[in-house]
Scaffold this motif. Structure first.
Motif, PDB file in Angstrom:
ATOM      1  N   GLY A 274      11.273  36.794  -1.642  1.00 49.04           N
ATOM      2  CA  GLY A 274      12.019  37.708  -0.790  1.00 49.04           C
ATOM      3  C   GLY A 274      12.601  37.068   0.457  1.00 49.04           C
ATOM      4  N   GLU A 275      12.171  35.855   0.796  1.00 53.97           N
ATOM      5  CA  GLU A 275      12.711  35.164   1.967  1.00 53.97           C
ATOM      6  C   GLU A 275      14.036  34.486   1.646  1.00 53.97           C
ATOM      7  N   LYS A 276      14.789  34.187   2.703  1.00 54.64           N
ATOM      8  CA  LYS A 276      16.065  33.485   2.564  1.00 54.64           C
ATOM      9  C   LYS A 276      16.124  32.320   3.546  1.00 54.64           C
ATOM     10  N   ALA A 277      16.834  31.286   3.149  1.00 57.46           N
ATOM     11  CA  ALA A 277      17.178  30.185   4.047  1.00 57.46           C
ATOM     12  C   ALA A 277      18.694  30.077   4.070  1.00 57.46           C
ATOM     13  N   VAL A 278      19.265  29.866   5.251  1.00 58.77           N
ATOM     14  CA  VAL A 278      20.714  29.782   5.393  1.00 58.77           C
ATOM     15  C   VAL A 278      21.074  28.486   6.109  1.00 58.77           C
ATOM     16  N   TYR A 279      22.031  27.758   5.543  1.00 61.69           N
ATOM     17  CA  TYR A 279      22.527  26.515   6.140  1.00 61.69           C
ATOM     18  C   TYR A 279      24.028  26.647   6.339  1.00 61.69           C
TER      19      TYR A 279
END
Length: 286
Positions: A274-279
């Motif tokens: 359910g987590e997200k990482a954004v670059y």
């Protein structure tokens, strides 16, 4: 499928295969490498879920082995179009039965958006975890050396950092890192064939938010933002000597001596279900 977006200054063409930019025209000047297969057929791939080689091109998850191509499989996989506007395009890659069975036993959604700037483009990657997972990510754009005139030598180009740096260099030789301490002391270093013929220049722990590629032979270059990434890789092919150099903001870069188990690799990042990482990284040209 190719998607073209443009504004008054920039035209960017992106392929659905690997969500890879194919052309970057700024005021009529082509800044991306042309993908000449005699040297290197790629142009600006993205790297997910692995960067660098692993032993025997494998990874392990809870003791089960999976095939993992060098620099991951996303660059060789078709993305789905989510949205195309005049000045932006969004593409998406999700796990499949095949990817979970053969390469990477996790559910994920990788959404990539390219948005035009007045002088370049912003690249945004969002990684959403359907399962608890481990990954790494990076951009791998190749810029033409000919932006400063046809045949401009690689050795005329330099990298300049926005802050003073003290950086060791890693070079992967036969897949294993060799280290050069204090390769960068200050704000810049000169690229040369002598360096790149040995292998990629890999710099961990970069604190600068901007890195700039310039040439002593002309006024044109590229500025890249590092965002939340702290590894910079500079590379071109060898022994062939193509007219390009890659300037690559990355999360990390590993070699074949790292453990195969994903959770034990110091290079990987983790996301809970359910987590997200954004670059977000910008590539501006001049």
């Amino acid at each position: 499928m190719l998607y073209e977006i443009k504004n008054d200054n920039i035209t960017l063409v992106v392929s659905s295969l690997g969500a890879e930019p194919q052309s970057l025209l700024f005021q009529g000047r082509e800044y991306l490498w042309n993908g000449d297969k005699a040297y290197w057929f790629r142009r600006a791939p993205l790297l997910f879920p692995m960067i660098g080689p692993t032993k025997d091109s494998k990874i392990s998850v809870d003791g089960v082995l999976y095939d993992m191509p060098n620099n991951g499989f996303a660059r060789d996989t078709e993305f789905t179009l989510v949205e195309k506007k005049e000045e932006s395009v969004t593409l998406r890659l999700e796990d499949s039965e095949k990817s979970r069975r053969e390469n990477y036993p996790f559910g994920f959604v990788l959404t990539v958006t390219y948005s035009l700037l007045p002088d370049g483009y912003e690249a945004k990657a969002e990684i959403e975890a359907k399962d608890d997972l481990y990954y790494t990510f990076g951009w791998h754009p190749a810029f033409s050396l000919d932006i400063n005139g046809k045949g401009t030598e690689l050795d005329t180009y330099s990298i300049t950092f926005s802050e003073d740096e003290r950086l060791d260099k890693k070079t992967a030789i036969d897949g294993v890192f060799r280290y050069t301490p204090d390769f960068v002391v200050g704000k810049s270093f000169r690229i040369s064939r002598e360096l790149t013929d040995v292998g990629a220049i890999i710099l961990d722990g970069v604190k600068s938010q901007e890195v700039t590629l310039t040439s002593s032979s002309g006024p044109h270059g590229v500025k890249a933002t590092m965002g939340d990434m702290t590894t910079l890789t500079v590379w071109t092919c060898t022994p062939q000597r193509g007219q390009y150099v890659c300037v690559e903001p990355m999360v990390s870069f590993g070699d074949t001596e790292r453990p195969l188990e994903l959770k034990d690799m110091k290079e990987t990042r983790s996301l809970r279900k359910g987590e997200k990482a954004v670059y977000v990284n910008a590539f501006s040209v001049f």
